[in-house]
Scaffold this active site. Structure first.
Site, PDB file in Angstrom:
ATOM      1  N   ARG A   1      -3.237   4.404  -4.311  1.00 21.86           N
ATOM      2  CA  ARG A   1      -4.648   4.588  -3.926  1.00 21.86           C
ATOM      3  C   ARG A   1      -4.971   6.022  -3.532  1.00 21.86           C
ATOM      4  O   ARG A   1      -5.940   6.268  -2.787  1.00 21.86           O
ATOM      5  CB  ARG A   1      -5.047   3.651  -2.775  1.00 21.86           C
ATOM      6  CG  ARG A   1      -5.065   2.201  -3.205  1.00 21.86           C
ATOM      7  CD  ARG A   1      -5.399   1.288  -2.063  1.00 21.86           C
ATOM      8  NE  ARG A   1      -5.300  -0.088  -2.520  1.00 21.86           N
ATOM      9  CZ  ARG A   1      -6.345  -0.906  -2.632  1.00 21.86           C
ATOM     10  NH1 ARG A   1      -7.545  -0.514  -2.296  1.00 21.86           N
ATOM     11  NH2 ARG A   1      -6.178  -2.128  -3.062  1.00 21.86           N
TER      12      ARG A   1
ATOM     13  N   ARG B   1     -11.401  25.151  10.170  1.00 24.21           N
ATOM     14  CA  ARG B   1     -10.822  23.801  10.182  1.00 24.21           C
ATOM     15  C   ARG B   1      -9.333  23.813   9.863  1.00 24.21           C
ATOM     16  O   ARG B   1      -8.552  23.094  10.456  1.00 24.21           O
ATOM     17  CB  ARG B   1     -11.561  22.876   9.214  1.00 24.21           C
ATOM     18  CG  ARG B   1     -12.889  22.474   9.785  1.00 24.21           C
ATOM     19  CD  ARG B   1     -13.688  21.581   8.895  1.00 24.21           C
ATOM     20  NE  ARG B   1     -15.017  21.470   9.484  1.00 24.21           N
ATOM     21  CZ  ARG B   1     -15.553  20.357   9.971  1.00 24.21           C
ATOM     22  NH1 ARG B   1     -14.900  19.237   9.899  1.00 24.21           N
ATOM     23  NH2 ARG B   1     -16.740  20.349  10.517  1.00 24.21           N
TER      24      ARG B   1
ATOM     25  N   GLU C   1     -25.957   4.008  15.445  1.00 31.80           N
ATOM     26  CA  GLU C   1     -27.386   3.945  15.762  1.00 31.80           C
ATOM     27  C   GLU C   1     -27.591   3.421  17.182  1.00 31.80           C
ATOM     28  O   GLU C   1     -28.633   2.882  17.503  1.00 31.80           O
ATOM     29  CB  GLU C   1     -28.091   3.050  14.744  1.00 31.80           C
ATOM     30  CG  GLU C   1     -27.804   3.471  13.327  1.00 31.80           C
ATOM     31  CD  GLU C   1     -29.045   3.898  12.558  1.00 31.80           C
ATOM     32  OE1 GLU C   1     -30.156   3.617  13.004  1.00 31.80           O
ATOM     33  OE2 GLU C   1     -28.856   4.498  11.489  1.00 31.80           O
TER      34      GLU C   1
ATOM     35  N   GLU D   1     -13.598   9.220  17.916  1.00 33.02           N
ATOM     36  CA  GLU D   1     -13.006   9.276  16.582  1.00 33.02           C
ATOM     37  C   GLU D   1     -12.943   7.839  16.080  1.00 33.02           C
ATOM     38  O   GLU D   1     -13.688   7.006  16.593  1.00 33.02           O
ATOM     39  CB  GLU D   1     -11.651  10.010  16.587  1.00 33.02           C
ATOM     40  CG  GLU D   1     -10.640   9.544  17.593  1.00 33.02           C
ATOM     41  CD  GLU D   1      -9.843   8.340  17.171  1.00 33.02           C
ATOM     42  OE1 GLU D   1     -10.223   7.221  17.579  1.00 33.02           O
ATOM     43  OE2 GLU D   1      -8.821   8.494  16.497  1.00 33.02           O
TER      44      GLU D   1
ATOM     45  N   ARG E   1      -4.998  16.548   3.511  1.00 34.89           N
ATOM     46  CA  ARG E   1      -4.454  17.250   4.678  1.00 34.89           C
ATOM     47  C   ARG E   1      -2.958  16.947   4.822  1.00 34.89           C
ATOM     48  O   ARG E   1      -2.186  17.796   5.269  1.00 34.89           O
ATOM     49  CB  ARG E   1      -5.187  16.798   5.941  1.00 34.89           C
ATOM     50  CG  ARG E   1      -6.589  17.340   6.004  1.00 34.89           C
ATOM     51  CD  ARG E   1      -6.586  18.539   6.892  1.00 34.89           C
ATOM     52  NE  ARG E   1      -7.637  19.449   6.538  1.00 34.89           N
ATOM     53  CZ  ARG E   1      -8.608  19.834   7.344  1.00 34.89           C
ATOM     54  NH1 ARG E   1      -8.666  19.354   8.560  1.00 34.89           N
ATOM     55  NH2 ARG E   1      -9.483  20.711   6.939  1.00 34.89           N
TER      56      ARG E   1
ATOM     57  N   ARG F   1      -1.021  10.452  15.291  1.00 34.24           N
ATOM     58  CA  ARG F   1      -2.241  10.739  14.540  1.00 34.24           C
ATOM     59  C   ARG F   1      -2.650  12.179  14.802  1.00 34.24           C
ATOM     60  O   ARG F   1      -2.623  12.651  15.959  1.00 34.24           O
ATOM     61  CB  ARG F   1      -3.353   9.783  14.988  1.00 34.24           C
ATOM     62  CG  ARG F   1      -4.730  10.238  14.597  1.00 34.24           C
ATOM     63  CD  ARG F   1      -5.783   9.147  14.652  1.00 34.24           C
ATOM     64  NE  ARG F   1      -7.120   9.691  14.752  1.00 34.24           N
ATOM     65  CZ  ARG F   1      -7.759  10.351  13.775  1.00 34.24           C
ATOM     66  NH1 ARG F   1      -7.173  10.575  12.612  1.00 34.24           N
ATOM     67  NH2 ARG F   1      -8.983  10.815  13.963  1.00 34.24           N
ATOM     68  N   ILE F   2      -2.999  12.889  13.734  1.00 35.51           N
ATOM     69  CA  ILE F   2      -3.563  14.235  13.872  1.00 35.51           C
ATOM     70  C   ILE F   2      -4.907  14.189  13.154  1.00 35.51           C
ATOM     71  O   ILE F   2      -4.968  13.862  11.970  1.00 35.51           O
ATOM     72  CB  ILE F   2      -2.630  15.329  13.294  1.00 35.51           C
ATOM     73  CG1 ILE F   2      -2.004  14.903  11.960  1.00 35.51           C
ATOM     74  CG2 ILE F   2      -1.528  15.682  14.289  1.00 35.51           C
ATOM     75  CD1 ILE F   2      -1.126  15.974  11.336  1.00 35.51           C
ATOM     76  N   GLY F   3      -5.978  14.442  13.893  1.00 31.18           N
ATOM     77  CA  GLY F   3      -7.286  14.270  13.278  1.00 31.18           C
ATOM     78  C   GLY F   3      -8.378  14.994  14.036  1.00 31.18           C
ATOM     79  O   GLY F   3      -8.105  15.768  14.951  1.00 31.18           O
ATOM     80  N   SER F   4      -9.597  14.709  13.642  1.00 31.45           N
ATOM     81  CA  SER F   4     -10.730  15.370  14.279  1.00 31.45           C
ATOM     82  C   SER F   4     -11.486  14.361  15.137  1.00 31.45           C
ATOM     83  O   SER F   4     -11.289  13.146  15.023  1.00 31.45           O
ATOM     84  CB  SER F   4     -11.649  15.977  13.219  1.00 31.45           C
ATOM     85  OG  SER F   4     -12.114  14.951  12.377  1.00 31.45           O
TER      86      SER F   4
ATOM     87  N   SER G   1     -14.176  18.671  16.179  1.00 32.04           N
ATOM     88  CA  SER G   1     -14.805  19.249  14.980  1.00 32.04           C
ATOM     89  C   SER G   1     -16.321  19.280  15.104  1.00 32.04           C
ATOM     90  O   SER G   1     -16.990  20.015  14.383  1.00 32.04           O
ATOM     91  CB  SER G   1     -14.422  18.440  13.733  1.00 32.04           C
ATOM     92  OG  SER G   1     -14.886  17.107  13.872  1.00 32.04           O
ATOM     93  N   ASP G   2     -16.870  18.467  16.005  1.00 31.52           N
ATOM     94  CA  ASP G   2     -18.317  18.486  16.210  1.00 31.52           C
ATOM     95  C   ASP G   2     -18.623  18.009  17.634  1.00 31.52           C
ATOM     96  O   ASP G   2     -17.760  17.431  18.287  1.00 31.52           O
ATOM     97  CB  ASP G   2     -19.042  17.629  15.159  1.00 31.52           C
ATOM     98  CG  ASP G   2     -18.460  16.231  15.046  1.00 31.52           C
ATOM     99  OD1 ASP G   2     -17.485  16.049  14.297  1.00 31.52           O
ATOM    100  OD2 ASP G   2     -18.944  15.336  15.758  1.00 31.52           O
TER     101      ASP G   2
ATOM    102  N   GLY H   1      -6.010  11.619   8.821  1.00 29.71           N
ATOM    103  CA  GLY H   1      -6.881  10.684   8.103  1.00 29.71           C
ATOM    104  C   GLY H   1      -6.963  11.018   6.625  1.00 29.71           C
ATOM    105  O   GLY H   1      -6.943  10.131   5.774  1.00 29.71           O
TER     106      GLY H   1
ATOM    107  N   HIS I   1       0.794  -1.238   0.000  1.00 30.61           N
ATOM    108  CA  HIS I   1       0.000   0.000   0.000  1.00 30.61           C
ATOM    109  C   HIS I   1       0.821   1.280   0.000  1.00 30.61           C
ATOM    110  O   HIS I   1       0.247   2.371  -0.004  1.00 30.61           O
ATOM    111  CB  HIS I   1      -0.950   0.001   1.203  1.00 30.61           C
ATOM    112  CG  HIS I   1      -1.843  -1.201   1.223  1.00 30.61           C
ATOM    113  ND1 HIS I   1      -1.529  -2.349   1.922  1.00 30.61           N
ATOM    114  CD2 HIS I   1      -3.000  -1.444   0.578  1.00 30.61           C
ATOM    115  CE1 HIS I   1      -2.483  -3.252   1.727  1.00 30.61           C
ATOM    116  NE2 HIS I   1      -3.382  -2.740   0.921  1.00 30.61           N
TER     117      HIS I   1
HETATM  118  N1  HPA Z   1     -17.824  10.217  15.252  1.00 30.66           N
HETATM  119  C1  HPA Z   1     -16.784   9.489  14.842  1.00 30.66           C
HETATM  120  N2  HPA Z   1     -15.680  10.026  14.382  1.00 30.66           N
HETATM  121  C2  HPA Z   1     -15.593  11.365  14.340  1.00 30.66           C
HETATM  122  C3  HPA Z   1     -16.631  12.178  14.759  1.00 30.66           C
HETATM  123  C4  HPA Z   1     -17.795  11.560  15.257  1.00 30.66           C
HETATM  124  O1  HPA Z   1     -18.762  12.230  15.642  1.00 30.66           O
HETATM  125  N3  HPA Z   1     -16.249  13.461  14.577  1.00 30.66           N
HETATM  126  C5  HPA Z   1     -15.010  13.427  14.042  1.00 30.66           C
HETATM  127  N4  HPA Z   1     -14.596  12.159  13.909  1.00 30.66           N
END
Ligand code: HPA
Length: 234
Positions: A43, A217, A162, A179, A24, A87-90, A203-204, A20, A4
């Site tokens: 890929r 962002r 869910e 995450e 970025r 790892r750098i992410g949200s 991020s949320d 991710g 990969h």
């Molecule tokens: N769920 C899973 N992964 C995420 C989220 C989330 O709400 N926000 C950013 N990465």
């Protein structure tokens, strides 16, 4: 070359930042590194190697979710000799005390299942960050004046979950955020005796349903890159 990753031997640095999103990775390499070379395009999961303050570093996309990250982490460590993976992410916040744009530094990450589940069977393995990296990342984040939380997170298998009952229990047990990659990163790193850390921006928010405006962002992502670089080399 691996299945990969198309980089030649020696083209991957010992320190690897793993966002991710491969775009970025490109933005971070072009913004923060010098002497940048694109070392992977397989890929479209872009990877770049360059220099930061005299230190060689690779920024390689991991893709979304633990199965994808696991492929890259395994090949980076086993085939290219990576020794530090950050790892750098949200992430999505799961506590009222955590705000949008805050930084979360994960001491540990819970999960329902990881690609590593087969190793542990009935054992509830607790994936754990490298303490040296974690301490330096916390200091770097606080120096920047970023509101920073350190604690446990949750690496989910599904984004569109869910099972609200599960999230309620996570919140009740102090999980800061959700995450989808850190638990497997910490587990694979431990398996091969290398260092790992996850630095995340909120991020949320799962409780207030706020989201980071898109214009913010990039700035938040840039702060995370700097925190990760300072943790690795500071
Ligand atoms: N769920 C899973 N992964 C995420 C989220 C989330 O709400 N926000 C950013 N990465």
């Amino acid at each position: 070359m691996t299945i990969h990753i198309g980089a030649e031997e020696g083209e991957i640095a010992e320190t690897v930042l793993m966002p991710g999103d491969p775009m970025r990775a490109k933005w971070a390499a072009e913004t923060f590194l010098t002497d940048v070379k694109c070392v992977n395009e397989v890929r479209g999961m872009l990877g770049f190697t360059g220099m930061w303050n005299g230190n060689r570093v690779t920024i390689q996309g991991s893709g979304m979710g633990m199965p994808s990250l696991s492929i890259y982490a395994n090949e980076l460590i086993r085939d290219y000799g990576a020794k530090t993976l950050i790892r750098i992410g949200s992430c999505g916040a799961m506590q009222e005390s955590v705000g949008i744009r805050d930084v979360i530094i994960a001491m540990t990450s819970s999960s329902l299942s990881t690609p590593s589940l087969g190793f542990f069977k009935e054992l509830n393995y607790a994936p754990c960050a490298d303490y040296g990296l974690l301490g330096k990342a916390v200091a770097a984040a606080r120096d920047k004046g970023v509101t920073t939380h350190v604690g446990g997170i949750y690496s989910a298998d599904v984004f569109y979950d869910e099972r609200p009952d599960l999230n309620e229990q996570m919140t009740r047990h102090g999980i800061l955020a959700v995450e989808m990659e850190a638990a497997e990163l910490y587990t694979v790193a431990a398996r091969f005796g290398v260092r790992a850390l996850a630095v995340l921006t909120v991020s949320d928010h799962l409780m207030t349903h706020e989201a980071l405006p898109s214009e913010d962002r990039e700035r938040s992502f840039g702060e995370m890159v700097e925190i990760a670089l300072e943790a690795a080399f500071g």
